[in-house]
Write a protein that holds these residues in place. Structure first.
Motif, PDB file in Angstrom:
ATOM      1  N   THR A 119       0.817  -1.217   0.000  1.00 20.83           N
ATOM      2  CA  THR A 119       0.000   0.000   0.000  1.00 20.83           C
ATOM      3  C   THR A 119       0.847   1.263   0.000  1.00 20.83           C
ATOM      4  O   THR A 119       0.689   2.140  -0.837  1.00 20.83           O
ATOM      5  N   ASP A 120       1.777   1.358   0.943  1.00 18.16           N
ATOM      6  CA  ASP A 120       2.572   2.571   1.082  1.00 18.16           C
ATOM      7  C   ASP A 120       4.025   2.179   1.348  1.00 18.16           C
ATOM      8  O   ASP A 120       4.346   1.631   2.403  1.00 18.16           O
ATOM      9  N   TYR A 121       4.896   2.466   0.406  1.00 17.88           N
ATOM     10  CA  TYR A 121       6.304   2.061   0.518  1.00 17.88           C
ATOM     11  C   TYR A 121       7.024   2.830   1.613  1.00 17.88           C
ATOM     12  O   TYR A 121       7.920   2.298   2.269  1.00 17.88           O
ATOM     13  N   CYS A 169      -5.592  -5.709  11.156  1.00 18.97           N
ATOM     14  CA  CYS A 169      -4.533  -6.439  11.853  1.00 18.97           C
ATOM     15  C   CYS A 169      -3.458  -5.462  12.324  1.00 18.97           C
ATOM     16  O   CYS A 169      -2.862  -4.744  11.519  1.00 18.97           O
ATOM     17  N   SER A 170      -3.176  -5.484  13.622  1.00 18.39           N
ATOM     18  CA  SER A 170      -2.194  -4.561  14.195  1.00 18.39           C
ATOM     19  C   SER A 170      -0.773  -4.877  13.749  1.00 18.39           C
ATOM     20  O   SER A 170       0.130  -4.037  13.876  1.00 18.39           O
ATOM     21  N   ALA A 171      -0.556  -6.073  13.216  1.00 15.11           N
ATOM     22  CA  ALA A 171       0.793  -6.468  12.781  1.00 15.11           C
ATOM     23  C   ALA A 171       1.122  -6.016  11.368  1.00 15.11           C
ATOM     24  O   ALA A 171       2.236  -6.235  10.888  1.00 15.11           O
ATOM     25  N   GLU A 172       0.169  -5.376  10.687  1.00 15.72           N
ATOM     26  CA  GLU A 172       0.385  -4.938   9.310  1.00 15.72           C
ATOM     27  C   GLU A 172       0.464  -3.411   9.253  1.00 15.72           C
ATOM     28  O   GLU A 172      -0.551  -2.724   9.351  1.00 15.72           O
ATOM     29  N   PRO A 173       1.685  -2.868   9.110  1.00 17.82           N
ATOM     30  CA  PRO A 173       1.853  -1.413   9.141  1.00 17.82           C
ATOM     31  C   PRO A 173       1.077  -0.675   8.062  1.00 17.82           C
ATOM     32  O   PRO A 173       0.609   0.450   8.279  1.00 17.82           O
ATOM     33  N   ASN A 174       0.910  -1.288   6.898  1.00 22.55           N
ATOM     34  CA  ASN A 174       0.166  -0.609   5.835  1.00 22.55           C
ATOM     35  C   ASN A 174      -1.326  -0.555   6.133  1.00 22.55           C
ATOM     36  O   ASN A 174      -2.028   0.322   5.633  1.00 22.55           O
ATOM     37  N   GLU A 176      -2.474  -0.019   9.182  1.00 23.88           N
ATOM     38  CA  GLU A 176      -2.552   1.135  10.090  1.00 23.88           C
ATOM     39  C   GLU A 176      -2.461   2.451   9.313  1.00 23.88           C
ATOM     40  O   GLU A 176      -3.155   3.427   9.630  1.00 23.88           O
ATOM     41  N   TYR A 177      -1.607   2.467   8.293  1.00 21.30           N
ATOM     42  CA  TYR A 177      -1.492   3.657   7.448  1.00 21.30           C
ATOM     43  C   TYR A 177      -2.836   3.999   6.818  1.00 21.30           C
ATOM     44  O   TYR A 177      -3.279   5.163   6.832  1.00 21.30           O
ATOM     45  N   GLN A 178      -3.516   2.998   6.274  1.00 15.97           N
ATOM     46  CA  GLN A 178      -4.819   3.232   5.640  1.00 15.97           C
ATOM     47  C   GLN A 178      -5.855   3.692   6.653  1.00 15.97           C
ATOM     48  O   GLN A 178      -6.647   4.608   6.379  1.00 15.97           O
ATOM     49  N   ILE A 179      -5.857   3.045   7.813  1.00 13.73           N
ATOM     50  CA  ILE A 179      -6.822   3.407   8.853  1.00 13.73           C
ATOM     51  C   ILE A 179      -6.647   4.864   9.263  1.00 13.73           C
ATOM     52  O   ILE A 179      -7.630   5.615   9.407  1.00 13.73           O
ATOM     53  N   ASN A 180      -5.411   5.295   9.459  1.00  8.03           N
ATOM     54  CA  ASN A 180      -5.158   6.682   9.867  1.00  8.03           C
ATOM     55  C   ASN A 180      -5.636   7.660   8.801  1.00  8.03           C
ATOM     56  O   ASN A 180      -6.239   8.703   9.120  1.00  8.03           O
ATOM     57  N   ALA A 181      -5.380   7.325   7.532  1.00 10.28           N
ATOM     58  CA  ALA A 181      -5.778   8.227   6.447  1.00 10.28           C
ATOM     59  C   ALA A 181      -7.295   8.295   6.304  1.00 10.28           C
ATOM     60  O   ALA A 181      -7.863   9.383   6.112  1.00 10.28           O
ATOM     61  N   VAL A 182      -7.961   7.149   6.393  1.00  7.63           N
ATOM     62  CA  VAL A 182      -9.422   7.132   6.264  1.00  7.63           C
ATOM     63  C   VAL A 182     -10.064   7.819   7.468  1.00  7.63           C
ATOM     64  O   VAL A 182     -11.058   8.553   7.323  1.00  7.63           O
ATOM     65  N   SER A 216     -20.751  -1.219  16.095  1.00  8.37           N
ATOM     66  CA  SER A 216     -20.624  -0.037  15.231  1.00  8.37           C
ATOM     67  C   SER A 216     -21.778   0.026  14.237  1.00  8.37           C
ATOM     68  O   SER A 216     -22.389  -0.983  13.890  1.00  8.37           O
ATOM     69  N   ASP A 217     -22.053   1.234  13.746  1.00  5.11           N
ATOM     70  CA  ASP A 217     -23.076   1.403  12.705  1.00  5.11           C
ATOM     71  C   ASP A 217     -22.567   0.922  11.346  1.00  5.11           C
ATOM     72  O   ASP A 217     -23.345   0.446  10.509  1.00  5.11           O
ATOM     73  N   VAL A 218     -21.264   1.061  11.117  1.00  6.40           N
ATOM     74  CA  VAL A 218     -20.635   0.617   9.876  1.00  6.40           C
ATOM     75  C   VAL A 218     -19.178   0.306  10.193  1.00  6.40           C
ATOM     76  O   VAL A 218     -18.588   0.904  11.102  1.00  6.40           O
ATOM     77  N   ILE A 219     -18.595  -0.625   9.451  1.00  7.41           N
ATOM     78  CA  ILE A 219     -17.218  -1.034   9.687  1.00  7.41           C
ATOM     79  C   ILE A 219     -16.412  -0.862   8.407  1.00  7.41           C
ATOM     80  O   ILE A 219     -16.913  -1.118   7.302  1.00  7.41           O
ATOM     81  N   TYR A 220     -15.166  -0.444   8.573  1.00  2.00           N
ATOM     82  CA  TYR A 220     -14.234  -0.333   7.447  1.00  2.00           C
ATOM     83  C   TYR A 220     -13.084  -1.311   7.662  1.00  2.00           C
ATOM     84  O   TYR A 220     -12.491  -1.369   8.748  1.00  2.00           O
ATOM     85  N   ILE A 221     -12.757  -2.085   6.607  1.00  5.03           N
ATOM     86  CA  ILE A 221     -11.605  -2.991   6.619  1.00  5.03           C
ATOM     87  C   ILE A 221     -10.706  -2.601   5.454  1.00  5.03           C
ATOM     88  O   ILE A 221     -11.136  -2.596   4.303  1.00  5.03           O
ATOM     89  N   PRO A 222      -9.441  -2.257   5.701  1.00  2.00           N
ATOM     90  CA  PRO A 222      -8.532  -1.860   4.623  1.00  2.00           C
ATOM     91  C   PRO A 222      -8.033  -3.069   3.827  1.00  2.00           C
ATOM     92  O   PRO A 222      -8.487  -4.200   4.046  1.00  2.00           O
ATOM     93  N   THR A 223      -7.079  -2.845   2.935  1.00  2.00           N
ATOM     94  CA  THR A 223      -6.457  -3.962   2.212  1.00  2.00           C
ATOM     95  C   THR A 223      -5.505  -4.667   3.182  1.00  2.00           C
ATOM     96  O   THR A 223      -4.300  -4.405   3.191  1.00  2.00           O
ATOM     97  N   ASP A 224      -6.075  -5.537   3.978  1.00  2.00           N
ATOM     98  CA  ASP A 224      -5.378  -6.209   5.074  1.00  2.00           C
ATOM     99  C   ASP A 224      -5.274  -7.696   4.743  1.00  2.00           C
ATOM    100  O   ASP A 224      -6.298  -8.364   4.533  1.00  2.00           O
TER     101      ASP A 224
END
Length: 323
Positions: A119-121, A169-174, A176-182, A216-224
């Motif tokens: 996702t993010d190099y 997944c907390s073990a996948e840094p990318n 977390e990157y997506q979650i922070n941006a969204v 939650s009312d809605v859930i988001y899952i990134p490319t995890d």
């Protein structure tokens, strides 16, 4: 007896020289061995690997061979696989997903490394002054669809949402990157939203964490990748609870979501294969090759889940045909 003339001798010598040159040219055609380290087996990463192989095979035919290995989601396995590629002196490494890329970078500074489905190099490789180019022996392709548009999709489909759960997944840094941006984009769109992170360490606690997130009312899952490999477990919790899930890619969406802003992972892998051809056959300098992105994104939805949840889908979405 037929008389042999000087002209015939000259022609014969010329033909022999041409044939010899042809043989020499064929003999000099390089062959390549490419090592492929794929973090885990699931639809998106499988498609990226296939696209990569198809692109190189179309251009090089039987002059390229592949050693494709799957790390089963374990970073230690990635390191072992990469070390094997280095020992075998492969000509190029495809690192499919972030964990594979990190292991490849740690394993060699000499063999060209192309990442894909990363996702993010900058996040993956801890680069502070990101300019779009990794440098050294590394480049590749990113699977990041516009994150601001993904945030907008959440509120477009569930406009009355007051609480949003971020499941990853907390073990996948990318991830977390997506979650922070969204999260940042959602707060700009609706400052009153209550956004909560629900993280799992691995597949063992996905069901319990999904149960907590179901409030939650809605859930988001990134490319995890871990989520992608466990969509059935997630869906078994969230679908009966009636919670809509927006996802970062189509494979996860098909497994447990209602909609996604997706790319073609096959096309992404194919683009990476074209980059590999430029490096192997045309002598391109990988240190100057910018990371490339998917050229197109598509709004997609799961018709059956949207209907069950009473969600109205705009006309610019395409239905995912479930297998």
């Amino acid at each position: 007896m037929k008389k042999i003339t000087k002209k015939m001798v000259t022609a014969g010598v010329a033909a022999t020289m041409v044939a010899s040159l042809g043989i020499a040219a064929n003999a000099e055609e390089a062959t390549y061995k490419v090592g492929v380290c794929q973090l885990i087996q699931h639809e998106a990463l499988d498609a990226a690997t296939q696209g990569f192989q198809d692109a190189l095979t179309e251009k090089l035919g039987d002059r390229v061979t592949f050693d494709v290995q799957n790390a089963s989601g374990e970073s230690v396995n990635c390191s072992t696989i990469i070390n094997g590629f280095v020992s075998d002196q492969v000509d190029l490494i495809l690192a499919n997903a972030t964990g594979a890329l990190q292991a490849a970078v740690a394993g060699t500074s000499d063999i060209p490394i192309l990442g894909t489905a990363v996702t993010d190099y900058a996040t993956a490789l801890d680069i502070d002054d990101w300019t779009g180019t990794v440098g050294g022996n590394v480049s590749g392709t990113s699977d990041c669809a516009p994150l601001e548009d993904q945030a907008a999709m959440i509120l477009e489909l569930v406009p009355d949402a007051k609480t949003v759960g971020m499941l990853y997944c907390s073990a996948e840094p990318n991830s977390e990157y997506q979650i922070n941006a969204v999260t940042e984009a959602l707060k700009k769109l609706n400052p009153d939203l209550e956004i909560t992170n629900y993280t799992f360490a691995d597949s063992n606690d996905i069901s319990s964490v999904a149960t907590s997130a179901s409030e939650s009312d809605v859930i988001y899952i990134p490319t995890d990748n871990t989520a992608a490999n466990n969509t059935e477990a997630i869906n078994n919790v969230l679908e009966p609870a009636g919670v809509p899930v927006i996802t970062g890619e189509a494979g996860i969406c098909e497994g447990c979501g209602i909609a996604t802003l997706s790319i073609s992972y096959y096309d992404l892998g194919y683009t990476t294969g074209e980059m590999a051809y430029e490096i192997l056959e045309e002598g391109a300098d990988i240190s100057t090759m910018a990371v490339q992105y998917a050229p197109n994104v598509t709004k997609q939805y799961m018709a059956d889940r949207c209907e069950k949840l009473g969600i109205t889908v705009p006309d610019d979405y395409e239905a995912i045909e479930a297998e």
